[in-house]
Design an enzyme around this catalytic site. Structure first.
Site, PDB file in Angstrom:
ATOM      1  N   HIS A   1     -36.317   8.454-160.908  1.00  0.00           N
ATOM      2  CA  HIS A   1     -35.084   8.377-161.708  1.00  0.00           C
ATOM      3  C   HIS A   1     -35.368   7.524-162.955  1.00  0.00           C
ATOM      4  O   HIS A   1     -36.107   6.533-162.861  1.00  0.00           O
ATOM      5  CB  HIS A   1     -33.999   7.709-160.867  1.00  0.00           C
TER       6      HIS A   1
ATOM      7  N   TYR B   1     -29.513   4.279-151.528  1.00  0.00           N
ATOM      8  CA  TYR B   1     -29.731   5.724-151.659  1.00  0.00           C
ATOM      9  C   TYR B   1     -28.518   6.474-151.098  1.00  0.00           C
ATOM     10  O   TYR B   1     -27.763   5.931-150.289  1.00  0.00           O
ATOM     11  CB  TYR B   1     -31.022   6.154-150.942  1.00  0.00           C
TER      12      TYR B   1
ATOM     13  N   GLY C   1     -36.835   8.865-156.721  1.00  0.00           N
ATOM     14  CA  GLY C   1     -36.102  10.137-156.715  1.00  0.00           C
ATOM     15  C   GLY C   1     -37.006  11.336-156.933  1.00  0.00           C
ATOM     16  O   GLY C   1     -36.678  12.455-156.551  1.00  0.00           O
TER      17      GLY C   1
HETATM   18  C1  LCV Z   1     -37.655   4.461-166.796  1.00  0.00           C
HETATM   19  C2  LCV Z   1     -39.884   3.921-166.666  1.00  0.00           C
HETATM   20  C3  LCV Z   1     -39.918   4.265-165.299  1.00  0.00           C
HETATM   21  C4  LCV Z   1     -38.705   4.738-164.715  1.00  0.00           C
HETATM   22  N1  LCV Z   1     -37.604   4.815-165.488  1.00  0.00           N
HETATM   23  O1  LCV Z   1     -46.997   2.187-166.675  1.00  0.00           O
HETATM   24  O2  LCV Z   1     -35.444   6.039-155.383  1.00  0.00           O
HETATM   25  S1  LCV Z   1     -34.675   5.049-156.078  1.00  0.00           S
HETATM   26  O3  LCV Z   1     -33.434   4.702-155.387  1.00  0.00           O
HETATM   27  O4  LCV Z   1     -35.455   3.887-156.418  1.00  0.00           O
HETATM   28  C5  LCV Z   1     -34.232   5.809-157.602  1.00  0.00           C
HETATM   29  C6  LCV Z   1     -33.063   5.153-158.231  1.00  0.00           C
HETATM   30  C7  LCV Z   1     -35.448   5.880-158.479  1.00  0.00           C
HETATM   31  O5  LCV Z   1     -36.094   6.892-158.550  1.00  0.00           O
HETATM   32  O6  LCV Z   1     -35.746   4.746-159.210  1.00  0.00           O
HETATM   33  C8  LCV Z   1     -37.009   4.778-159.955  1.00  0.00           C
HETATM   34  C9  LCV Z   1     -38.135   4.526-158.969  1.00  0.00           C
HETATM   35  N2  LCV Z   1     -39.409   4.482-159.700  1.00  0.00           N
HETATM   36  C10 LCV Z   1     -40.275   3.459-159.595  1.00  0.00           C
HETATM   37  O7  LCV Z   1     -40.062   2.481-158.870  1.00  0.00           O
HETATM   38  C11 LCV Z   1     -41.544   3.543-160.441  1.00  0.00           C
HETATM   39  C12 LCV Z   1     -41.394   2.519-161.582  1.00  0.00           C
HETATM   40  N3  LCV Z   1     -42.573   2.574-162.454  1.00  0.00           N
HETATM   41  C13 LCV Z   1     -43.741   1.969-162.078  1.00  0.00           C
HETATM   42  O8  LCV Z   1     -43.887   1.397-160.986  1.00  0.00           O
HETATM   43  C14 LCV Z   1     -44.861   2.072-163.068  1.00  0.00           C
HETATM   44  O9  LCV Z   1     -44.309   2.436-164.328  1.00  0.00           O
HETATM   45  C15 LCV Z   1     -45.874   3.155-162.646  1.00  0.00           C
HETATM   46  C16 LCV Z   1     -46.641   2.676-161.389  1.00  0.00           C
HETATM   47  C17 LCV Z   1     -45.163   4.488-162.360  1.00  0.00           C
HETATM   48  C18 LCV Z   1     -46.861   3.368-163.817  1.00  0.00           C
HETATM   49  O10 LCV Z   1     -47.368   2.105-164.181  1.00  0.00           O
HETATM   50  P1  LCV Z   1     -48.122   1.962-165.566  1.00  0.00           P
HETATM   51  O11 LCV Z   1     -48.598   0.541-165.619  1.00  0.00           O
HETATM   52  O12 LCV Z   1     -49.054   3.085-165.729  1.00  0.00           O
HETATM   53  P2  LCV Z   1     -45.839   1.147-167.081  1.00  0.00           P
HETATM   54  O13 LCV Z   1     -45.268   0.494-165.880  1.00  0.00           O
HETATM   55  O14 LCV Z   1     -46.312   0.278-168.189  1.00  0.00           O
HETATM   56  O15 LCV Z   1     -44.719   2.150-167.646  1.00  0.00           O
HETATM   57  C19 LCV Z   1     -44.874   2.791-168.903  1.00  0.00           C
HETATM   58  C20 LCV Z   1     -43.482   2.863-169.499  1.00  0.00           C
HETATM   59  O16 LCV Z   1     -42.672   3.742-168.700  1.00  0.00           O
HETATM   60  C21 LCV Z   1     -41.521   3.027-168.284  1.00  0.00           C
HETATM   61  C22 LCV Z   1     -41.913   1.570-168.240  1.00  0.00           C
HETATM   62  O17 LCV Z   1     -40.755   0.764-168.324  1.00  0.00           O
HETATM   63  C23 LCV Z   1     -42.794   1.491-169.477  1.00  0.00           C
HETATM   64  O18 LCV Z   1     -41.927   1.459-170.590  1.00  0.00           O
HETATM   65  P3  LCV Z   1     -42.374   0.627-171.913  1.00  0.00           P
HETATM   66  O19 LCV Z   1     -43.608   1.334-172.401  1.00  0.00           O
HETATM   67  O20 LCV Z   1     -41.163   0.747-172.792  1.00  0.00           O
HETATM   68  O21 LCV Z   1     -42.641  -0.800-171.445  1.00  0.00           O
HETATM   69  N4  LCV Z   1     -41.125   3.503-166.970  1.00  0.00           N
HETATM   70  C24 LCV Z   1     -41.890   3.581-165.878  1.00  0.00           C
HETATM   71  N5  LCV Z   1     -41.178   4.032-164.837  1.00  0.00           N
HETATM   72  N6  LCV Z   1     -38.638   5.119-163.431  1.00  0.00           N
HETATM   73  N7  LCV Z   1     -38.769   4.020-167.427  1.00  0.00           N
END
Ligand code: LCV
Length: 259
Positions: A64, A138, A108
């Site tokens: 999400h 959820y 999600g």
């Molecule tokens: C917006 C993002 C996101 C993102 N949204 O890259 O299932 S529930 O209930 O939780 C539901 C509500 C849900 O689906 O929630 C989202 C769940 N997703 C996560 O927990 C994954 C969150 N992301 C991460 O853990 C990391 O981004 C990963 C491991 C996917 C990739 O890591 P990496 O180091 O390669 P960054 O974290 O630097 O992310 C790159 C850019 O994408 C944004 C993040 O904020 C960053 O933005 P900036 O470049 O502006 O700093 N981003 C990542 N995931 N779900 N934005």
């Protein structure tokens, strides 16, 4: 189409997620494009659809779009939420949808993948169910998607730990159909798509709908549903929910207080 690429080869539709800057996060805009692509494929008699990301991605989808989640006092996964709409559209698409996975799948997006009829993943893929990581309550039908894909014991482990699960483990517990070497993934998936597309579409359409109705037929009393909804409200009204969203945006570990 900004965030996805489409192709239709005979009766095989392919939707490729292509929003690398947001790691294919399921934003309202991206979901709208996928939903309209599925509606278009249904009109053009696509008898099987492959949902994939671009070759070589590290992240299939980050789940999400957290920036689109409310910061509290509102159900983050209500009926009209884009993720809910995407899952329903996949589940009711009148033909099989195959999720072809390489890279990591989060939150999600795991539910989206599990709502697909068949899941084929490369060995390095992982699947992380993340509500507990973010403090999100959820929703009920979302939990049903997980329960239809794995035993409750496995769902509990995924949900309580929020830890990524390997494709190998996911296949072993029956959560996904096949693990296929990355260099064979596309050929294997297309091969299965052709097999399905060559079969009787009406028979498959009815069997898919039968299975959807039967797996969704869980006796939940109105009182039970209301109780769960009330509990969910406690969560999305809590300090912890707001803290989870804030910590994500501030790129720090959340400090949950249990209230
Ligand atoms: C917006 C993002 C996101 C993102 N949204 O890259 O299932 S529930 O209930 O939780 C539901 C509500 C849900 O689906 O929630 C989202 C769940 N997703 C996560 O927990 C994954 C969150 N992301 C991460 O853990 C990391 O981004 C990963 C491991 C996917 C990739 O890591 P990496 O180091 O390669 P960054 O974290 O630097 O992310 C790159 C850019 O994408 C944004 C993040 O904020 C960053 O933005 P900036 O470049 O502006 O700093 N981003 C990542 N995931 N779900 N934005």
């Amino acid at each position: 189409m900004e965030s996805i690429e489409l192709s239709l080869e005979g009766h095989i539709g392919i939707i490729t997620l292509n929003s690398p800057k947001k790691l294919n996060a399921l934003s309202h805009a991206l979901v709208e494009e996928v939903v309209s692509a599925l509606r278009n494929f249904a009109e053009r008699d696509a008898r099987v659809v492959i949902l994939r990301a671009r070759p070589g991605v590290k992240v299939w989808s980050a789940g999400h779009d957290v920036s689109e989640l409310p910061e509290g006092r509102r159900d983050p996964l209500g009926w009209d939420d884009p993720l809910r709409n995407l899952v329903r559209t996949i589940e009711t698409y009148p033909a099989p949808v195959i999720a072809m996975i390489e890279g990591t799948v989060w939150g999600g997006a795991v539910e989206t993948v599990l709502a697909c009829d068949i899941v084929i993943a490369a060995p390095a893929s992982t699947f992380a169910v993340t509500p507990a990581r973010l403090g999100v309550p959820y929703n009920v039908s979302g939990m049903m998607t997980f329960m239809s894909a794995a035993s409750v014991r496995v769902v509990k482990e995924l949900a309580f730990t929020a830890a990524p699960v390997s494709a190998e483990r996911a296949e072993r517990v029956g959560m996904i159909n096949h693990v296929v070497e990355l260099d064979e993934l596309e050929k294997f998936t297309l091969g299965m798509a052709h097999t399905i597309a060559d079969n009787a579409p009406l028979s498959i359409r009815v069997m898919k709908e039968q299975l959807r109705v039967l797996t969704g037929a869980k006796p939940v009393s109105p009182r039970g549903f209301e109780k769960v909804q009330g509990l969910r409200r406690v969560v999305y009204d809590s300090y912890d929910y707001a803290e989870g969203i804030r910590a994500f945006k501030e790129k720090r570990r959340p400090k949950y207080l249990g209230r």
